[in-house]
Design a protein around this motif. Structure first.
Motif, PDB file in Angstrom:
ATOM      1  N   PHE A 238      14.012  18.655  29.196  1.00  0.00           N
ATOM      2  CA  PHE A 238      12.567  18.806  29.956  1.00  0.00           C
ATOM      3  C   PHE A 238      11.313  18.573  28.876  1.00  0.00           C
ATOM      4  O   PHE A 238      10.605  18.014  29.461  1.00  0.00           O
ATOM      5  CB  PHE A 238      12.422  20.162  30.551  1.00  0.00           C
ATOM      6  CG  PHE A 238      11.389  20.283  31.594  1.00  0.00           C
ATOM      7  CD1 PHE A 238      11.372  19.463  32.608  1.00  0.00           C
ATOM      8  CD2 PHE A 238      10.313  21.223  31.365  1.00  0.00           C
ATOM      9  CE1 PHE A 238      10.286  19.535  33.575  1.00  0.00           C
ATOM     10  CE2 PHE A 238       9.350  21.223  32.091  1.00  0.00           C
ATOM     11  CZ  PHE A 238       9.223  20.207  33.298  1.00  0.00           C
ATOM     12  N   ARG A 239      11.544  19.264  27.886  1.00  0.00           N
ATOM     13  CA  ARG A 239      10.104  19.152  26.838  1.00  0.00           C
ATOM     14  C   ARG A 239      10.152  17.400  26.627  1.00  0.00           C
ATOM     15  O   ARG A 239       8.886  17.231  26.308  1.00  0.00           O
ATOM     16  CB  ARG A 239      10.326  19.895  25.728  1.00  0.00           C
ATOM     17  CG  ARG A 239       9.459  19.696  24.547  1.00  0.00           C
ATOM     18  CD  ARG A 239       8.111  20.134  25.025  1.00  0.00           C
ATOM     19  NE  ARG A 239       6.891  19.846  24.016  1.00  0.00           N
ATOM     20  CZ  ARG A 239       6.586  18.580  23.635  1.00  0.00           C
ATOM     21  NH1 ARG A 239       6.853  17.655  24.140  1.00  0.00           N
ATOM     22  NH2 ARG A 239       5.561  18.686  22.664  1.00  0.00           N
ATOM     23  N   ARG A 240      11.264  16.757  26.385  1.00  0.00           N
ATOM     24  CA  ARG A 240      10.943  15.369  25.942  1.00  0.00           C
ATOM     25  C   ARG A 240      10.476  14.528  27.174  1.00  0.00           C
ATOM     26  O   ARG A 240       9.725  13.659  26.739  1.00  0.00           O
ATOM     27  CB  ARG A 240      12.479  14.838  25.676  1.00  0.00           C
ATOM     28  CG  ARG A 240      13.160  15.087  24.423  1.00  0.00           C
ATOM     29  CD  ARG A 240      14.248  14.294  24.194  1.00  0.00           C
ATOM     30  NE  ARG A 240      15.073  14.797  23.003  1.00  0.00           N
ATOM     31  CZ  ARG A 240      16.542  15.096  23.198  1.00  0.00           C
ATOM     32  NH1 ARG A 240      17.148  15.039  24.362  1.00  0.00           N
ATOM     33  NH2 ARG A 240      17.103  15.465  22.211  1.00  0.00           N
ATOM     34  N   ASN A 241      11.014  14.665  28.450  1.00  0.00           N
ATOM     35  CA  ASN A 241      10.388  13.814  29.408  1.00  0.00           C
ATOM     36  C   ASN A 241       9.885  14.284  30.653  1.00  0.00           C
ATOM     37  O   ASN A 241       9.667  13.572  31.810  1.00  0.00           O
ATOM     38  CB  ASN A 241      11.674  12.978  29.619  1.00  0.00           C
ATOM     39  CG  ASN A 241      12.917  13.454  29.798  1.00  0.00           C
ATOM     40  OD1 ASN A 241      12.994  14.661  30.730  1.00  0.00           O
ATOM     41  ND2 ASN A 241      13.978  13.188  29.207  1.00  0.00           N
ATOM     42  N   ARG A 242      10.058  15.742  30.722  1.00  0.00           N
ATOM     43  CA  ARG A 242       9.735  16.520  32.237  1.00  0.00           C
ATOM     44  C   ARG A 242      10.573  15.990  33.289  1.00  0.00           C
ATOM     45  O   ARG A 242      10.093  16.107  34.452  1.00  0.00           O
ATOM     46  CB  ARG A 242       8.215  16.437  32.436  1.00  0.00           C
ATOM     47  CG  ARG A 242       7.302  16.594  31.468  1.00  0.00           C
ATOM     48  CD  ARG A 242       7.217  18.114  31.078  1.00  0.00           C
ATOM     49  NE  ARG A 242       6.244  18.771  30.362  1.00  0.00           N
ATOM     50  CZ  ARG A 242       5.840  18.687  29.071  1.00  0.00           C
ATOM     51  NH1 ARG A 242       6.994  17.927  28.159  1.00  0.00           N
ATOM     52  NH2 ARG A 242       4.780  19.215  28.530  1.00  0.00           N
ATOM     53  N   ASP A 243      11.588  15.269  33.053  1.00  0.00           N
ATOM     54  CA  ASP A 243      12.509  15.022  34.178  1.00  0.00           C
ATOM     55  C   ASP A 243      13.653  16.268  34.407  1.00  0.00           C
ATOM     56  O   ASP A 243      14.366  16.478  33.680  1.00  0.00           O
ATOM     57  CB  ASP A 243      13.271  13.751  33.697  1.00  0.00           C
ATOM     58  CG  ASP A 243      14.102  12.951  34.735  1.00  0.00           C
ATOM     59  OD1 ASP A 243      14.756  14.044  35.509  1.00  0.00           O
ATOM     60  OD2 ASP A 243      14.238  12.024  34.693  1.00  0.00           O
TER      61      ASP A 243
END
Length: 265
Positions: A238-243
């Protein structure tokens, strides 16, 4: 490099029926998964005693990529330990006297730990952590993503005092809490996620619902740490891409890997 910090419990899990000791606790389990990602530097903030259990934890940490300098050793202290019993299907259960908190219960953050938090990309803790309030104070000053594991607690009204500071809310739940999580997701900015064991997980943000199935595991060995593993996989992704969907899927994959072995770390 993503800096991920888990500030909560490091303990020894005592598997009574199997007569095995395994390092564990929420912070250690979380870091044990997070450090597997090549672009993550995982830091643990916790306290252990200088007893045999504390040495077992430190020896295990030294064999991993977890950054160890904030694992504080308390002279003459007792390391937290948790006695666990397993059912035939790998699920675990506890008894009233299962938990010994030791030095964990009185742990407080020092200036160096606070500086680490303020430099982090992700900080993870638990609602019953003795340092939760200090972490919330740091969250008001810092820009890190804060995730909190609320486990099986149900003090819903008390939590509203600080939900505005929580970026990802994790809870072990069932369908009866879904309406509350959905409503909170419309009132606060964060993601509200419920893990549902073999039924997968659900999450809400801005009133929108997301679902993810569990990764099937044949002959599960032990469910200890599965939730912590899910949370670590979720937060890194989630931190990488908020997906949210990808984060849930990665969390489920990490949980399944943990269930295949004894111990959460």
């Amino acid at each position: 490099m993503m800096k991920v910090v888990a500030a909560s419990c490091a303990c020894v899990d005592v598997f009574v029926d199997k007569k095995e000791l395994h390092p564990g606790g929420e912070a250690l389990n979380f870091c044990g998964i997070a450090c597997r990602y090549p672009d993550v530097q995982a830091y643990i903030i916790a306290a252990v005693g200088d007893d045999d259990n504390g040495r077992l934890i430190r020896e295990r940490v030294r064999k991993t990529a977890i950054y160890p300098d904030f694992l504080r050793v308390i002279r003459g202290g007792v390391t937290a330990n948790h006695r666990i019993w397993n059912k035939h299907d790998g699920d675990r259960y506890f008894r009233e006297d299962s938990w010994c908190g030791g030095v964990h219960d009185t742990f407080v953050l020092g200036a160096e730990e606070k500086r680490l938090l303020l430099s982090a990309d992700v900080v993870h803790t638990t609602v019953d952590s003795p340092v939760l309030r200090q972490i919330l104070e740091c969250r008001q000053q810092g820009n890190f993503l804060l995730s909190v594991d609320f486990n099986e607690y149900r003090d819903f009204d008390a939590w509203e005092d600080f939900l505005s500071l929580v970026d990802v809310f994790f809870i072990s739940g069932a369908e009866d809490i879904f309406p509350r999580l959905s409503a909170w997701s419309e009132r606060y900015h964060g993601v509200f996620a419920a893990t549902l064991a073999a039924r997968g997980s659900a999450a809400w943000q801005g009133g929108k619902e997301y679902r993810c199935g569990a990764v099937p595991v044949e002959n599960p060995a032990d469910t200890t740490g599965a939730g912590d593993s899910y949370q670590a996989g979720f937060m890194v992704t989630f931190r990488r891409n908020r997906d949210i969907r990808r984060a849930m899927a990665d969390g489920s994959r990490m949980a399944a890997e943990t269930i295949r072995r004894i111990g959460g770390f």
